[in-house]
Design a protein around this motif. Sequence first.
Motif, mmCIF file in Angstrom:
data_model
loop_
_atom_site.group_PDB
_atom_site.id
_atom_site.type_symbol
_atom_site.label_atom_id
_atom_site.label_comp_id
_atom_site.label_asym_id
_atom_site.label_seq_id
_atom_site.Cartn_x
_atom_site.Cartn_y
_atom_site.Cartn_z
ATOM 1 N N ALA A 96 -5.568 -4.699 -2.533
ATOM 2 C CA ALA A 96 -4.700 -3.785 -3.285
ATOM 3 C C ALA A 96 -4.832 -3.969 -4.788
ATOM 4 O O ALA A 96 -4.499 -3.060 -5.559
ATOM 5 C CB ALA A 96 -3.246 -3.988 -2.857
ATOM 6 N N THR A 97 -5.307 -5.147 -5.215
ATOM 7 C CA THR A 97 -5.343 -5.424 -6.645
ATOM 8 C C THR A 97 -6.747 -5.644 -7.199
ATOM 9 O O THR A 97 -7.083 -5.131 -8.268
ATOM 10 C CB THR A 97 -4.515 -6.688 -6.961
ATOM 11 N N LEU A 98 -7.566 -6.417 -6.513
ATOM 12 C CA LEU A 98 -8.796 -6.887 -7.141
ATOM 13 C C LEU A 98 -9.821 -5.798 -7.445
ATOM 14 O O LEU A 98 -10.443 -5.843 -8.509
ATOM 15 C CB LEU A 98 -9.445 -7.996 -6.317
ATOM 16 N N PRO A 99 -10.072 -4.820 -6.573
ATOM 17 C CA PRO A 99 -11.050 -3.792 -6.944
ATOM 18 C C PRO A 99 -10.720 -3.103 -8.271
ATOM 19 O O PRO A 99 -11.615 -2.879 -9.098
ATOM 20 C CB PRO A 99 -10.991 -2.814 -5.763
ATOM 21 N N LYS A 100 -9.446 -2.792 -8.493
ATOM 22 C CA LYS A 100 -9.061 -2.170 -9.760
ATOM 23 C C LYS A 100 -9.220 -3.156 -10.913
ATOM 24 O O LYS A 100 -9.683 -2.785 -12.011
ATOM 25 C CB LYS A 100 -7.613 -1.677 -9.693
ATOM 26 N N THR A 101 -8.859 -4.412 -10.679
ATOM 27 C CA THR A 101 -9.017 -5.428 -11.717
ATOM 28 C C THR A 101 -10.482 -5.578 -12.122
ATOM 29 O O THR A 101 -10.809 -5.657 -13.315
ATOM 30 C CB THR A 101 -8.475 -6.781 -11.216
ATOM 31 N N LEU A 102 -11.380 -5.604 -11.145
ATOM 32 C CA LEU A 102 -12.805 -5.705 -11.449
ATOM 33 C C LEU A 102 -13.309 -4.454 -12.156
ATOM 34 O O LEU A 102 -14.205 -4.528 -12.999
ATOM 35 C CB LEU A 102 -13.601 -5.940 -10.161
ATOM 36 N N GLY A 103 -12.720 -3.299 -11.822
ATOM 37 C CA GLY A 103 -13.068 -2.073 -12.532
ATOM 38 C C GLY A 103 -12.713 -2.155 -14.007
ATOM 39 O O GLY A 103 -13.457 -1.670 -14.876
ATOM 40 N N SER A 115 1.061 8.117 -9.601
ATOM 41 C CA SER A 115 1.345 7.942 -8.175
ATOM 42 C C SER A 115 0.550 6.782 -7.589
ATOM 43 O O SER A 115 1.060 6.031 -6.750
ATOM 44 C CB SER A 115 1.035 9.227 -7.409
ATOM 45 N N ALA A 116 -0.694 6.607 -8.045
ATOM 46 C CA ALA A 116 -1.504 5.483 -7.565
ATOM 47 C C ALA A 116 -0.911 4.159 -8.026
ATOM 48 O O ALA A 116 -0.944 3.158 -7.290
ATOM 49 C CB ALA A 116 -2.939 5.623 -8.063
ATOM 50 N N CYS A 117 -0.368 4.144 -9.225
ATOM 51 C CA CYS A 117 0.265 2.934 -9.754
ATOM 52 C C CYS A 117 1.477 2.553 -8.904
ATOM 53 O O CYS A 117 1.650 1.386 -8.544
ATOM 54 C CB CYS A 117 0.675 3.159 -11.201
ATOM 55 N N LEU A 118 2.302 3.535 -8.564
ATOM 56 C CA LEU A 118 3.484 3.259 -7.743
ATOM 57 C C LEU A 118 3.086 2.839 -6.330
ATOM 58 O O LEU A 118 3.753 2.006 -5.716
ATOM 59 C CB LEU A 118 4.397 4.481 -7.701
ATOM 60 N N THR A 119 2.000 3.429 -5.811
ATOM 61 C CA THR A 119 1.513 3.029 -4.491
ATOM 62 C C THR A 119 1.035 1.583 -4.512
ATOM 63 O O THR A 119 1.340 0.791 -3.606
ATOM 64 C CB THR A 119 0.360 3.947 -4.042
ATOM 65 N N GLN A 120 0.286 1.220 -5.557
ATOM 66 C CA GLN A 120 -0.174 -0.162 -5.690
ATOM 67 C C GLN A 120 1.020 -1.104 -5.824
ATOM 68 O O GLN A 120 1.051 -2.175 -5.202
ATOM 69 C CB GLN A 120 -1.087 -0.298 -6.904
#
Length: 332
Positions: A96-103, A115-120
């Motif tokens: 839920a966190t790392l793929p975006k963090t690596l991006g 909406s994606a932020c609230l889903t995360q």
Amino acid sequence: MQKTLFCLRVGHLLPYAMSDSNTTDFNNPSSFILLGIPGLEAAHVWISISFCAMYAIAILGNFTILLIVRMETSLHAPMYYFLCMLAVIDLVLSTATLPKTLGIFWFNSREIEFSACLTQLYFIHCFSVMESGIFVALALDRYVAICDPLRHSTILTNPVVAKIGLAVLLRGGLLVLPHPFMARRWPYCSTNVIAHTYCEHLAVVKLACADIRLSSYYSLLVIFLVNGLDISFITFSYTQILRAIFSLSTKDARLKTFGTCSSHLCVILAFYIPALFSFLTHRFGHNVPLHFHVITANMYLLVPPMLNPIIYGMRTKLIRDRLLQLFVHKGT
């Protein structure tokens, strides 16, 4: 005062904010900007190496646990069912966190839709609560297995394990559900910059131009109902377990059981200490360096998923033996 201090901490980040943000008020921004680790932007690529390594170990280890338990019928027992639940939760929590963090680290992909932020936000806190619940279930399993071994199979039957698992899922899903709904209803203004690598609840609602005491008080309630009660139960269970360990007749048995329980406690502390530190820093730690806070907040989402399959899984003799059999069989 708290709002002013927070704004001062992110004041140097305003180049990332929305255009005309000083004059625009809005209820739901189209997106937020995640900064990664403020102050350590030059080291993002190097930090990503350790993050990526932990994520790879977590993925490999947890999938291995799921595969071995599924293949080996002798492992179809309460402790291993709980381990499978923990493995699934860890996979979701880290993914839920790392793929975006690596991006953010690799491609400077800082933008995340509202909406994606609230889903995360929901997934992170929901599965964190579930993880805490599974730690309680594993402590209960070890308590019964060590303190009352003759009744273990009659107390923790498959229906009881299923009910415990369902209770853990429902508690996590329902307790955290108000978080994204309350975050959505607040008006946001001034900036859409989140000084973090992911959408943490308090990091998001602090951007609201409103009285967020309802969100703050509810998060305190969740912390008390989850961490407070769970830590109390785990402490009680392992206190009783340690008493039982020191009453064992042989020194080897005491050392072996104590080593297993101490490793369990270490991985439990690796989850609760950074989580509580991050929560308390949002409220009281205004002098804590922002980069240190963000790194610590990442640790409780990355370190336990990496350690859990090693401590709970590979150090368990039945799982270790089955894994060795797989490698030997492939080698021949």
